[in-house]
Motif scaffolding. Structure first.
Motif, short mmCIF file in Angstrom:
data_model
loop_
_atom_site.label_atom_id
_atom_site.label_comp_id
_atom_site.label_asym_id
_atom_site.label_seq_id
_atom_site.Cartn_x
_atom_site.Cartn_y
_atom_site.Cartn_z
N LYS A 39 -0.54 -4.22 10.53
CA LYS A 39 0.05 -3.41 11.62
C LYS A 39 1.57 -3.60 11.78
O LYS A 39 2.14 -3.17 12.78
CB LYS A 39 -0.66 -3.66 12.96
CG LYS A 39 -2.15 -3.43 12.91
CD LYS A 39 -2.49 -2.03 12.47
CE LYS A 39 -4.00 -1.82 12.48
NZ LYS A 39 -4.40 -0.63 11.75
N THR A 40 2.23 -4.23 10.82
CA THR A 40 3.69 -4.34 10.86
C THR A 40 4.29 -2.95 10.68
O THR A 40 3.84 -2.18 9.83
CB THR A 40 4.21 -5.25 9.72
OG1 THR A 40 3.70 -6.56 9.94
CG2 THR A 40 5.72 -5.29 9.67
N VAL A 41 5.29 -2.62 11.50
CA VAL A 41 5.97 -1.34 11.36
C VAL A 41 7.16 -1.55 10.42
O VAL A 41 8.07 -2.31 10.71
CB VAL A 41 6.45 -0.80 12.73
CG1 VAL A 41 7.24 0.49 12.54
CG2 VAL A 41 5.25 -0.56 13.64
N LEU A 42 7.09 -0.87 9.27
CA LEU A 42 8.16 -0.96 8.27
C LEU A 42 9.25 0.05 8.58
O LEU A 42 8.97 1.16 9.03
CB LEU A 42 7.60 -0.70 6.87
CG LEU A 42 6.42 -1.55 6.42
CD1 LEU A 42 6.02 -1.16 5.01
CD2 LEU A 42 6.75 -3.02 6.49
N ARG A 43 10.48 -0.36 8.31
CA ARG A 43 11.65 0.50 8.45
C ARG A 43 12.42 0.40 7.14
O ARG A 43 12.32 -0.60 6.43
CB ARG A 43 12.52 0.02 9.61
CG ARG A 43 11.86 0.21 10.96
CD ARG A 43 12.67 -0.45 12.07
NE ARG A 43 12.03 -0.27 13.36
CZ ARG A 43 11.05 -1.01 13.83
NH1 ARG A 43 10.57 -2.00 13.12
NH2 ARG A 43 10.53 -0.77 15.01
N PRO A 44 13.23 1.40 6.81
CA PRO A 44 14.00 1.33 5.56
C PRO A 44 14.94 0.13 5.54
O PRO A 44 15.48 -0.28 6.57
CB PRO A 44 14.81 2.62 5.55
CG PRO A 44 14.12 3.53 6.51
CD PRO A 44 13.48 2.64 7.53
N LYS A 45 15.15 -0.42 4.35
CA LYS A 45 16.14 -1.48 4.16
C LYS A 45 17.53 -0.87 4.31
O LYS A 45 17.70 0.33 4.10
CB LYS A 45 16.01 -2.09 2.77
CG LYS A 45 14.72 -2.84 2.54
CD LYS A 45 14.66 -3.34 1.10
CE LYS A 45 13.35 -4.04 0.81
NZ LYS A 45 13.26 -4.45 -0.61
N VAL A 51 11.24 4.65 4.07
CA VAL A 51 10.35 3.55 3.68
C VAL A 51 9.88 3.67 2.24
O VAL A 51 9.62 2.66 1.59
CB VAL A 51 9.15 3.42 4.65
CG1 VAL A 51 9.60 3.01 6.02
CG2 VAL A 51 8.32 4.70 4.69
N PHE A 52 9.80 4.89 1.71
CA PHE A 52 9.38 5.05 0.32
C PHE A 52 10.43 4.51 -0.65
O PHE A 52 10.10 3.93 -1.67
CB PHE A 52 9.05 6.50 0.01
CG PHE A 52 7.81 6.96 0.72
CD1 PHE A 52 6.56 6.58 0.29
CD2 PHE A 52 7.89 7.77 1.85
CE1 PHE A 52 5.41 6.98 0.95
CE2 PHE A 52 6.76 8.17 2.52
CZ PHE A 52 5.51 7.78 2.07
N CYS A 53 11.70 4.69 -0.32
CA CYS A 53 12.77 4.16 -1.17
C CYS A 53 12.83 2.63 -1.09
O CYS A 53 13.20 1.97 -2.04
CB CYS A 53 14.12 4.77 -0.79
SG CYS A 53 14.27 6.49 -1.28
N SER A 54 12.44 2.07 0.05
CA SER A 54 12.48 0.62 0.23
C SER A 54 11.24 -0.10 -0.27
O SER A 54 11.34 -1.17 -0.86
CB SER A 54 12.67 0.28 1.72
OG SER A 54 13.93 0.71 2.18
N TYR A 55 10.07 0.47 -0.04
CA TYR A 55 8.82 -0.26 -0.30
C TYR A 55 7.84 0.48 -1.20
O TYR A 55 6.75 -0.01 -1.45
CB TYR A 55 8.12 -0.58 1.03
CG TYR A 55 9.01 -1.28 2.00
CD1 TYR A 55 9.35 -2.62 1.80
CD2 TYR A 55 9.55 -0.62 3.09
CE1 TYR A 55 10.21 -3.28 2.68
CE2 TYR A 55 10.40 -1.27 3.98
CZ TYR A 55 10.72 -2.59 3.76
OH TYR A 55 11.56 -3.23 4.63
N GLY A 56 8.22 1.65 -1.69
CA GLY A 56 7.32 2.45 -2.50
C GLY A 56 7.46 2.24 -3.99
O GLY A 56 8.49 1.76 -4.48
N SER A 57 6.44 2.63 -4.72
CA SER A 57 6.48 2.57 -6.18
C SER A 57 7.29 3.71 -6.76
O SER A 57 7.74 3.65 -7.90
CB SER A 57 5.05 2.61 -6.74
OG SER A 57 4.41 3.82 -6.35
N VAL A 58 7.50 4.76 -5.96
CA VAL A 58 8.27 5.93 -6.35
C VAL A 58 9.20 6.27 -5.19
O VAL A 58 8.75 6.29 -4.04
CB VAL A 58 7.32 7.14 -6.63
CG1 VAL A 58 8.10 8.38 -6.97
CG2 VAL A 58 6.36 6.80 -7.74
#
Length: 78
Positions: A39-45, A51-58
């Motif tokens: 349940k952690t809310v991720l935000r871009p680095k 979030v896809f650019c920070s934590y995604g495979s694509v």
């Protein structure tokens, strides 16, 4: 030559390591994502647009189109 962007990316939570395949929006950046496991809310680095650019495979579709699918920078969406 324009390539069709990939619309799915596997987001991996940096806190618990949970990975989940998600469909990326094509018309906007996704700034927040809640991990289904911890349940952690991720935000871009810093320097990333979503979030896809920070934590995604694509990276997100706009980045794929602008930069050939490598990396992300400020202002890539919108």
């Amino acid at each position: 030559m324009t390539t069709t962007p990939r619309l799915e990316s596997v987001l991996t939570c940096p806190v618990c390591g949970h990975a989940r395949r998600e469909v990326m929006p094509t018309d906007a950046c996704q700034f927040f994502y809640e991990c289904a496991h911890c349940k952690t809310v991720l935000r871009p680095k810093p320097g990333d647009c979503c979030v896809f650019c920070s934590y995604g495979s694509v990276p997100c579709p706009p980045v794929q189109q602008q930069r050939g699918g490598t990396g992300c920078g400020a202002g890539c969406c919108g």
